[in-house]
Design a protein around this motif. Structure first.
Motif, mmCIF file in Angstrom:
data_model
loop_
_atom_site.group_PDB
_atom_site.id
_atom_site.type_symbol
_atom_site.label_atom_id
_atom_site.label_comp_id
_atom_site.label_asym_id
_atom_site.label_seq_id
_atom_site.Cartn_x
_atom_site.Cartn_y
_atom_site.Cartn_z
ATOM 1 N N LYS A 177 0.843 -1.369 0.137
ATOM 2 C CA LYS A 177 -0.013 -0.027 -0.033
ATOM 3 C C LYS A 177 0.860 1.188 -0.150
ATOM 4 O O LYS A 177 0.385 2.271 0.571
ATOM 5 N N LYS A 178 2.161 1.114 -0.485
ATOM 6 C CA LYS A 178 2.986 2.200 -0.722
ATOM 7 C C LYS A 178 3.174 2.537 -1.781
ATOM 8 O O LYS A 178 3.403 1.866 -2.888
ATOM 9 N N THR A 179 3.573 3.673 -2.542
ATOM 10 C CA THR A 179 4.013 4.274 -3.777
ATOM 11 C C THR A 179 5.489 4.649 -3.746
ATOM 12 O O THR A 179 5.773 5.487 -2.906
ATOM 13 N N GLU A 180 6.408 3.963 -4.586
ATOM 14 C CA GLU A 180 7.711 4.098 -4.596
ATOM 15 C C GLU A 180 8.266 4.289 -5.806
ATOM 16 O O GLU A 180 7.454 3.476 -6.712
ATOM 17 N N LEU A 181 9.328 4.985 -6.129
ATOM 18 C CA LEU A 181 10.148 4.965 -7.401
ATOM 19 C C LEU A 181 10.968 3.548 -7.326
ATOM 20 O O LEU A 181 11.587 3.047 -6.384
ATOM 21 N N PRO A 208 0.893 5.511 -11.266
ATOM 22 C CA PRO A 208 1.786 4.273 -10.943
ATOM 23 C C PRO A 208 1.423 3.234 -11.391
ATOM 24 O O PRO A 208 0.395 2.998 -11.652
ATOM 25 N N LEU A 209 2.437 2.376 -11.565
ATOM 26 C CA LEU A 209 2.287 0.732 -12.143
ATOM 27 C C LEU A 209 1.662 0.144 -10.852
ATOM 28 O O LEU A 209 2.143 0.554 -9.793
ATOM 29 N N VAL A 210 0.961 -0.708 -11.127
ATOM 30 C CA VAL A 210 0.322 -1.335 -10.155
ATOM 31 C C VAL A 210 1.039 -2.750 -9.810
ATOM 32 O O VAL A 210 0.955 -3.275 -10.937
ATOM 33 N N VAL A 211 1.653 -2.950 -8.847
ATOM 34 C CA VAL A 211 2.462 -4.228 -8.865
ATOM 35 C C VAL A 211 2.156 -5.180 -7.582
ATOM 36 O O VAL A 211 1.319 -4.622 -6.465
ATOM 37 N N VAL A 236 5.542 3.034 -8.573
ATOM 38 C CA VAL A 236 4.724 1.991 -8.592
ATOM 39 C C VAL A 236 4.028 2.030 -7.360
ATOM 40 O O VAL A 236 4.358 2.797 -6.391
ATOM 41 N N TYR A 237 2.819 1.410 -7.372
ATOM 42 C CA TYR A 237 1.897 1.328 -6.152
ATOM 43 C C TYR A 237 1.983 -0.266 -5.775
ATOM 44 O O TYR A 237 1.299 -0.964 -6.746
ATOM 45 N N ARG A 238 2.231 -0.802 -4.868
ATOM 46 C CA ARG A 238 2.153 -2.107 -4.586
ATOM 47 C C ARG A 238 0.901 -2.603 -3.592
ATOM 48 O O ARG A 238 0.569 -2.036 -2.575
ATOM 49 N N VAL A 239 0.253 -3.725 -4.110
ATOM 50 C CA VAL A 239 -0.919 -4.175 -3.543
ATOM 51 C C VAL A 239 -0.320 -5.475 -2.772
ATOM 52 O O VAL A 239 0.534 -6.048 -3.282
#
Length: 380
Positions: A10-14, A70-73, A124-127
């Motif tokens: 649930k974080k957005t990072e480069l 962001p891409l969702v990863v 990217v944003y991680r689920v």
């Protein structure tokens, strides 16, 4: 690799683009758009062929990559997999790797180090779980600006429905469709057809890879199954929008017929059988007419010849009326162009006209005689 140190849930990072992997289970990879291997080389080439990648390559190569959306990863099998944004990832990989671009027949514009630097670290944003991204992905690709084709939509919705087996309050398909922005029960028809197709694959009565043409017209199947003639032939209950479709809707006594239907729609490369449905209009309607007739259906099952089956299925009185009307129309056209007859170059037409005249006389005499008998009988 400790992915939590790179990007938390649930974080957005480069993230370094080299750490990102394609989603090999991407619903976009339909039977006619599936890479032959799960490699970057094959995936980029397939997306270039089917997903307008060249335009995106030109845009990013000219102006650089802009980290806005962001891409969702998700972490899957130890990899950081891109669930949403595979097309953008393919464009970036092609721009960064000349071999990938050449293999995919992509022409990248020349760009400087400043533009190149924009392609190194991607937002990217991680689920935590793949289902956490479903509503976003579903809405975007069902009715959004980057809509998938019908089979991809059906695959996505069916996987969503199937994944809820252990949930206390699973969503019904009608709820999933609503969350995907579908207001016309189209998703229900698609998923019904998807399950039919998967059942045929499991039973080995049909294989999508054996279809005669490379193109895969999934709409032939989900449109056909909306007609009672097709569902009755397969012994299937009529689809009810408020009920989830069955995963195995065709019972054992109809398995052979399931193979017939899919072969009529898609043919068989191995058996060198062409599909009888060349185009949805009018061929799908013609198959419907054949399925109304037991004798016509038997001809279609035995020969896969739609014209012969349609003739068998059509009562003689209807065929006679149709032929007479068509012949009269053609004769009217011939009469209108009668001044185009040239005895010097078209002398053979005299024999053809004489033959047509004899046929007309026989038809007229038979019709007049039977009409007279009918009128006499009516007066008694």
């Amino acid at each position: 690799m400790d992915w939590d140190q790179i990007v938390g849930v649930k974080k957005t990072e480069l993230v370094d683009v080299e750490l990102l992997d394609f989603d090999t289970k991407n619903p976009r990879f339909t039977p006619d758009k599936r890479p032959d291997k799960d490699t970057d080389l094959a995936i980029v080439a397939e997306l270039a062929r089917t997903a307008d990648l060249s335009e995106l390559v030109q845009s990013i190569g000219t102006s650089g990559y802009i980290n806005i959306e962001p891409l969702v990863v998700v972490v899957r099998d130890g990899k950081l997999v891109v669930l949403e944004g595979n097309r953008r990832l393919a464009a970036l990989k092609a721009l960064r790797n000349e071999e990938l671009a050449l293999h995919a027949k992509l022409t990248a514009p020349e760009f400087d180090d400043e533009v190149r630097a924009t392609m190194d670290n991607i937002l990217v944003y991680r689920v935590e779980h793949e289902e956490d991204a479903r509503e976003l992905i579903g809405f975007k690709h069902i009715n959004g600006p980057q809509a998938w084709d019908a089979f991809a939509k059906a695959t996505f919705a069916a996987r969503w429905l199937d994944s809820q087996a252990n949930e206390e309050r699973p969503l019904k398909l009608v709820d999933i469709a609503a969350r995907m922005g579908d207001k016309h029960a189209t998703i229900h028809r698609m998923v019904t057809a998807y399950y039919v197709l998967m059942q045929a694959e499991d039973l080995e009565v049909f294989h999508m890879d054996d279809r005669y043409k490379r193109a895969f017209s999934f709409s032939h199947l989900y449109t056909g199954l909306s007609y009672s003639e097709f569902t009755d032939y397969l012994g299937m209950p009529r689809p009810q929008r408020d009920q989830d479709p069955s995963k195995n809707p065709v019972t054992p006594e109809y398995h052979e017929k399931l193979g017939y239907v899919l072969t009529w729609l898609y043919g068989s490369k191995e058996r060198e059988v062409q599909p009888v449905v060349r185009s949805q209009n009018p061929d799908l309607g013609r198959v419907r007419e054949v399925l109304k007739s037991k004798s016509g259906t038997k001809v279609l099952e035995q020969t896969s010849h739609l014209e012969d089956a349609l003739i068998t299925a059509t009562p003689k009185d209807l065929r006679f009326s149709k032929h007479v009307v068509e012949a009269n129309g053609q004769l009217r056209l011939a009469l209108e162009t009668l001044d185009g007859f040239d005895p010097g170059t078209q002398s053979e037409l005299q024999e053809i006209v004489a033959s047509a005249s004899k046929r007309i006389q026989v038809i007229k005499a038979t019709v007049d005689s039977q009409m007279a008998d009918f009128e006499d009988f009516s007066e008694e």
